[in-house]
Structure formats: C-alpha cells, structure tokens
Design a protein around this motif. Structure first.
Motif, short mmCIF file in Angstrom:
data_model
loop_
_atom_site.label_atom_id
_atom_site.label_comp_id
_atom_site.label_asym_id
_atom_site.label_seq_id
_atom_site.Cartn_x
_atom_site.Cartn_y
_atom_site.Cartn_z
N VAL A 234 28.24 46.63 71.02
CA VAL A 234 28.67 47.76 70.35
C VAL A 234 30.28 47.62 70.19
O VAL A 234 30.87 47.05 70.98
CB VAL A 234 28.63 49.02 71.21
N VAL A 235 30.85 47.96 68.91
CA VAL A 235 32.07 47.51 68.60
C VAL A 235 32.74 49.06 68.71
O VAL A 235 32.28 49.97 68.11
CB VAL A 235 32.38 47.00 67.10
N VAL A 236 33.95 49.06 69.64
CA VAL A 236 34.66 50.22 69.81
C VAL A 236 35.82 50.21 69.01
O VAL A 236 36.45 49.29 69.06
CB VAL A 236 35.14 50.55 71.36
N VAL A 237 35.86 51.46 68.23
CA VAL A 237 37.08 51.50 67.50
C VAL A 237 38.11 52.43 67.82
O VAL A 237 37.95 53.53 67.98
CB VAL A 237 36.77 51.37 65.95
N ASN A 238 39.42 52.08 68.19
CA ASN A 238 40.40 52.94 68.61
C ASN A 238 41.48 52.87 67.53
O ASN A 238 41.57 51.85 66.79
CB ASN A 238 40.86 52.25 69.86
N GLY A 239 42.58 53.82 67.80
CA GLY A 239 43.76 53.78 67.01
C GLY A 239 43.60 54.51 65.26
O GLY A 239 42.71 54.15 64.77
N LEU A 240 44.61 55.18 64.98
CA LEU A 240 44.27 55.74 63.67
C LEU A 240 44.18 54.92 62.49
O LEU A 240 43.22 55.33 61.69
CB LEU A 240 45.60 56.99 63.60
N ASP A 241 44.81 54.15 62.52
CA ASP A 241 44.85 53.16 61.28
C ASP A 241 43.45 52.13 61.35
O ASP A 241 42.80 52.28 60.35
CB ASP A 241 45.86 51.94 61.56
N ALA A 242 43.08 51.81 62.41
CA ALA A 242 41.88 51.10 62.30
C ALA A 242 40.60 52.10 62.01
O ALA A 242 39.62 51.81 61.38
CB ALA A 242 41.38 50.33 63.89
N VAL A 243 40.59 53.19 62.66
CA VAL A 243 39.63 54.39 62.49
C VAL A 243 39.77 54.80 60.90
O VAL A 243 38.48 54.67 60.43
CB VAL A 243 40.00 55.75 63.43
N LYS A 244 40.78 54.80 60.39
CA LYS A 244 40.77 55.13 58.92
C LYS A 244 40.20 53.92 58.16
O LYS A 244 39.65 54.05 57.06
CB LYS A 244 42.20 55.29 58.40
N GLN A 245 40.58 52.64 58.37
CA GLN A 245 39.73 51.58 57.80
C GLN A 245 38.26 51.80 57.95
O GLN A 245 37.58 51.59 56.86
CB GLN A 245 40.43 50.45 58.63
N VAL A 246 37.87 52.04 59.02
CA VAL A 246 36.38 52.34 59.23
C VAL A 246 35.59 53.55 58.44
O VAL A 246 34.45 53.28 57.93
CB VAL A 246 36.00 52.33 60.67
N LEU A 247 36.30 54.53 58.56
CA LEU A 247 35.94 55.69 57.93
C LEU A 247 36.23 56.02 56.52
O LEU A 247 35.30 56.63 55.74
CB LEU A 247 36.13 56.93 58.89
N LEU A 248 37.41 55.55 56.23
CA LEU A 248 37.68 55.86 54.84
C LEU A 248 37.88 54.64 54.06
O LEU A 248 37.12 54.50 53.01
CB LEU A 248 39.13 56.48 54.95
N ARG A 249 38.84 53.81 54.27
CA ARG A 249 39.01 52.62 53.33
C ARG A 249 37.70 51.81 53.15
O ARG A 249 37.67 51.30 51.95
CB ARG A 249 40.14 51.77 53.77
N ASP A 250 37.13 51.27 54.07
CA ASP A 250 35.93 50.59 54.05
C ASP A 250 34.65 51.41 54.50
O ASP A 250 33.69 51.06 55.14
CB ASP A 250 35.94 49.36 54.88
N GLY A 251 34.69 52.55 54.01
CA GLY A 251 33.69 53.62 54.63
C GLY A 251 32.14 53.34 54.30
O GLY A 251 31.25 53.33 55.25
N GLU A 252 31.99 52.77 53.11
CA GLU A 252 30.82 52.52 52.66
C GLU A 252 30.18 51.36 53.84
O GLU A 252 28.83 51.56 54.08
CB GLU A 252 30.88 51.93 51.28
N SER A 253 30.81 50.54 54.33
CA SER A 253 30.27 49.30 54.93
C SER A 253 30.17 49.94 56.41
O SER A 253 29.22 49.27 57.17
CB SER A 253 31.34 48.35 55.24
N PHE A 254 30.70 51.22 56.80
CA PHE A 254 30.29 51.68 58.15
C PHE A 254 29.43 52.98 58.25
O PHE A 254 29.93 53.47 59.16
CB PHE A 254 31.75 51.75 58.96
#
Ligand code: HEM
Length: 481
Positions: free
Chosen positions: A56-76
C-alpha cells in the motif's frame, strides 16, 4: 516504449521492512493515521508499507495529494479489489467497483446530473428554494422537537435520533419519502448499516491477507448481510418508481436517474443506466449519505457542549443575521462564523481520516518513485488537515482561523481542508452535505441551548472506523430564553 522504461527505472517508494504474510500490520496501531505520521517523519510524504501481503502506498502532504487526485488523477482513480467492498453490487457499485472506465464515468456523470436536477425540482411549500431544501428543513424541525422531548429525563445519547434524521434526509432524497423514527423496516436497515460501519474499519485483515477470505469472519458476514438487506429494500423502492414515474415531475434521485438516463444526446442516442445500475447507484448514495452526516453532527454537538462560548457566538450570529425565520441553505453566504466553525470541525476531527482507498489504473510516477499499475493507494487526509506547514497550531480548535480581518470567510484557506476528497473520485454529496449540516445545526441552535449533564466528563478522542465517531456521550437540550 522508452517512456515506460524511464518509469520502471525509478526506485519504488521507501518504507519500513516488513514480515512475511503480516507485512507491517504489527507496526500499524489502532489509529493508523498516527502510525503514518511517525513513518512520514522518517520516509517523507510518499512511502510504502505492506498491510498483510498487499503493498500500500500512503500519500501525505497537500502537494503530493494534489498530484495524485488532480494533476495525475486519471492514473490514480481506480479502486482496489478489497474483500469488504466486494459485497457491494457485484461490480456495479459507483463508489467501490474495481471496474474503472467509460461505463463508470458515465454512471458517476449521470448521478451528478441527477443530483443537480433534483436541486432544481420545486418545493411543495413556497418558502423553500427546492424540494431537497424542504426535506432538510422538515427533518431539522422534527429533530428539534425530539431533542427537547428526550431531554425531559435529563441527559441522553443523541446517536440514534441523529442517525435517523440523517437517514431520513437521504431517504427523502433517494425515494421521496420519510420514515417515522420508529418504523421497523427503516430501523432495521439503519441498524445493519451501523454494524457494517463498525465491522469494516479500513483495516479489515481479510482485505490484506487473502487466505483469510475463505474463513467465515464476522466482518464479512455482517457486510454480506447488510448488503443483501439494503439491496432488497432499495430494489423494492426502485421497482415502485419505475411503475409510477412521470417525466414532468421529478420526485427524488430515483426519478432523476431514470430521467437523466433517458435524455437524448445530440447524436439521438440515449445513455440510460440499466435497472440494475440504477439500483446500485441509489444504494451507493443511500449508503454514503447518512453515516457520514450523522458522524459529523455527533462531533458538532460534542464540540458545542464542550465549548459553550463557541455555541454562544454561533447563536449570536443566527440571531443577528437570520432572526426568527427558519434557516435556509442560502444563509451559508452570510453566517461566516458558523461556516468557519463547521470547516474547523471537518479539519480538527478529520472524521474521515482517509478517502476510500484508491488504486493505480496504470503505471505511474509520484515524487520521483515508480508505482506500478494496480497498486493500492491510501490518501492521508488527516495528515493534510494537521500539516504544520499549512496550519498554524494545527491541534487547537480555532474557527477564527478561517476568518479574515473583516470577519469574512477566507475561501482559499477553506479549500485546504480535505474531507470530501478532490478530483475524479470526489464525494458526490459535498454540496448537499454542507447545506444539510448547516441547516440542521442552525435550526437547532436558533431554538435550543445544548449542554452536557453537569456530572459528565467529555472525551473528544475518536473511535476508529471507515468513518470515525465520537465515543458515546450524553447531552441535554433546553429551549433558549
Ligand atoms: C465519496 C466524504 C456525504 C455521496 C466520498 C469520499 C469521501 C467523502 C472522503 C471518497 C473520496 C475518494 O475516494 O477520493 C463525505 C463526507 C460527507 C459525505 C465527509 C459528509 C459530511 C455524502 C452524501 C452523499 C455522498 C450526503 C450523497 C449524496 C458520495 C458518493 C461517493 C462519495 C456517491 C463515491 C464517489 C466515487 O467513488 O467516485 N465522500 N461524504 N457523500 N460520497 Fe461522500
């Protein structure tokens, strides 16, 4: 391709050593977001653990979270194949299905449009802006009466009545009707949901140690029973709607789903949901819509009785800006302190510490690390809401932090509170939930003063679960003088 080669050459996210089979389960405490806080200090915003046999990859911090949910949202944007979730609508669930793709996107789009359509459906009474608002206002006034009635014998546990209220709003939303607080069938469904939420903490071992799936674990049994009962209840309601549907009068989300699905697109084709998909979509909305809202309300009462000076401030704002008429959704624009208070509850309690688990839909790169397709991803919203780089003094409860010098809501700070998720998988009910919580709380505080029984001590630490609730407590309500 060369592109792929570059991705796979990157390192995997760092993380603690793990045991065979158990992985890091022993290092994750009862409140996992606290263990993750410690691991983040050591490994950074993106780290990998093994829950049982599942990485399980745990994602913390607003910047990494935004990468996962917004900028590269489709991949995640996928959902992992979790045992607990597999009972939901065998693949047709909008919230839990592992089938991420065009058909899922259409389902979520139709559900979103149906909710919008419903918020335009006219109210029967003239003072409400829409049917939905009317339902919420009716439930809120009913709740005030019941709270007062229950207070006749002193302190009482507000959990049952609050769950019924939240369930009634979502019932009205889904099926156009409310149930009496002592209707047997209705209480049966609520009780099951309660058991389900308790049984399925985000760390159900069977989700992470596959061989456990074949054992008759209590959590799996509860999930299966809950799902079957809920499905029977919803199927019967949807069947009734199909036979009484009138395209000129949208009574509720079920009608709206039938309606939106039947709309003609430009090319003359329709994009209807099958009856089975309609049932599972209603199931999802029903399931998502009340344990979250009722947990939120229970936290709010608890903070109000433990911080009476804050309660007074909210009441002063209601008296000044609303006066004696019933509160409405639209009043959110003017009651800045109350809005600040509700957002501070979201942030400080973080009663949904994680989003529903995500899953990579393809190979991805995050913060320089390689994350292969089908990796389970946990988004640590609790951490984002308590990040010292974003929040001053994150562990104190201060609604004022959201107000600027002229007492207005600081919208850009409000946007940093993470409780509904963001992007493709964002909560479908955010607007409704914010409106609902606001009207219920202002309706209560306009008329009642909430207090703790003098002999009781309050405990503000949560019980862990998918949604975290406060430990049981008692409150007492009195008419304001
Ligand atoms: C998903 C929060 C109320 C419908 C979610 C997610 C969160 C959330 C964190 C998961 C996001 C993700 O996986 O990235 C909340 C909170 C609520 C609330 C804090 C109340 C205060 C509601 C209500 C509804 C609703 C009232 C009903 C209309 C949904 C649905 C999903 C969802 C359908 C699944 C979306 C998807 O999988 O794409 N919610 N929610 N929620 N919520 Fe809510």
């Amino acid at each position: 391709s060369i592109h792929m080669l570059m991705k796979t050459k990157r390192p995997h996210p760092p993380g603690p050593w793990s045991l065979p089979i158990l992985g890091n389960l022993l290092q994750v405490e009862e409140h996992p977001y606290i263990s993750f806080q410690r691991m983040r200090k050591k490994y950074g915003d993106v780290f990998q653990i093994k829950l049982g046999m599942v990485p399980v990859v745990v994602v913390n911090g607003l910047d990494a979270v935004k990468q996962v949910l917004l900028r590269d949202g489709e991949s995640f944007a996928g959902r992992p194949d979790m045992h607990t979730f597999s009972f939901f609508a065998d693949g047709d669930s909008m919230s839990f299905s592992v089938n991420y793709g065009e058909s899922w996107k259409l389902q979520k789009k139709i559900a979103g449009r149906a909710l919008k359509l419903l918020s335009k459906s006219e109210a029967k009474s003239s003072t409400c802006s829409c049917l939905l608002e009317e339902h919420v206002c009716d439930e809120a006034s009913e709740l005030v009466k019941i709270l007062l009635e229950l207070s006749k014998n002193g302190g009482f546990d507000p959990a049952a009545v609050t769950t019924c209220t939240a369930a009634n709003v979502v019932c009205a939303l889904c099926f156009g009707k409310r149930y009496n607080h002592n209707d047997e069938e209705f209480l049966g469904v609520i009780k099951l949901n309660d058991d389900f939420v308790k049984a399925s903490s985000a760390f159900n071992p069977a989700d992470f140690i596959p061989c456990l799936r074949y054992l008759p674990l209590p959590a799996a049994k509860v999930a299966r029973t809950f799902y079957r009962k809920l499905n029977d209840f919803v199927s019967a309601c949807v069947e009734y709607h199909c036979t009484t549907y009138d395209k000129n009068y949208v009574r509720d989300i079920t009608d709206a789903l039938i309606n939106v699905g039947n709309e003609k697109k430009e090319d003359g084709k329709t994009a209807a949901l099958s009856d089975k998909k309609i049932i599972s979509t209603v199931n999802d909305i029903f399931g998502a819509g009340f344990s979250t809202v009722s947990a939120c309300l229970l936290w709010i009462y608890l903070y109000l009785i433990s911080k009476p000076e804050i309660q007074t401030k909210i009441q002063e704002e209601i008296d000044e800006k609303i006066g004696l008429r019933p509160p409405r959704f639209d009043d959110r624009k003017y009651l800045h302190y109350t809005e600040a208070f509700i957002n501070e509850i979201f942030r400080h309690c973080s009663f949904l510490p994680f989003t529903i688990p995500h899953c990579t839909t393809r190979d991805a790169v995050l913060n320089g690390y390689y994350i292969p397709q089908s990796t389970c991803i946990f988004i640590n919203m609790y951490q984002v809401n308590h990040d010292e780089d974003v929040w001053e003094d994150p562990y104190s409860f201060k609604p004022e932090r959201f107000l600027n010098e002229s007492g207005e809501l600081n919208k850009s700070l409000v946007e940093k509170v993470l409780i509904f998720g963001m992007g493709i998988r964002k909560c479908l009910g955010e607007e409704l939930a914010r409106n609902e919580v606001f009207v219920i709380i202002t309706t209560i505080l306009q008329q009642l003063r909430l207090e703790k029984p003098p002999e009781d001590k309050l405990d503000l630490t949560p019980m862990y679960g998918l949604t975290m609730s406060p430990k049981p407590y008692r409150l007492q309500a009195a008419l304001r003088t």
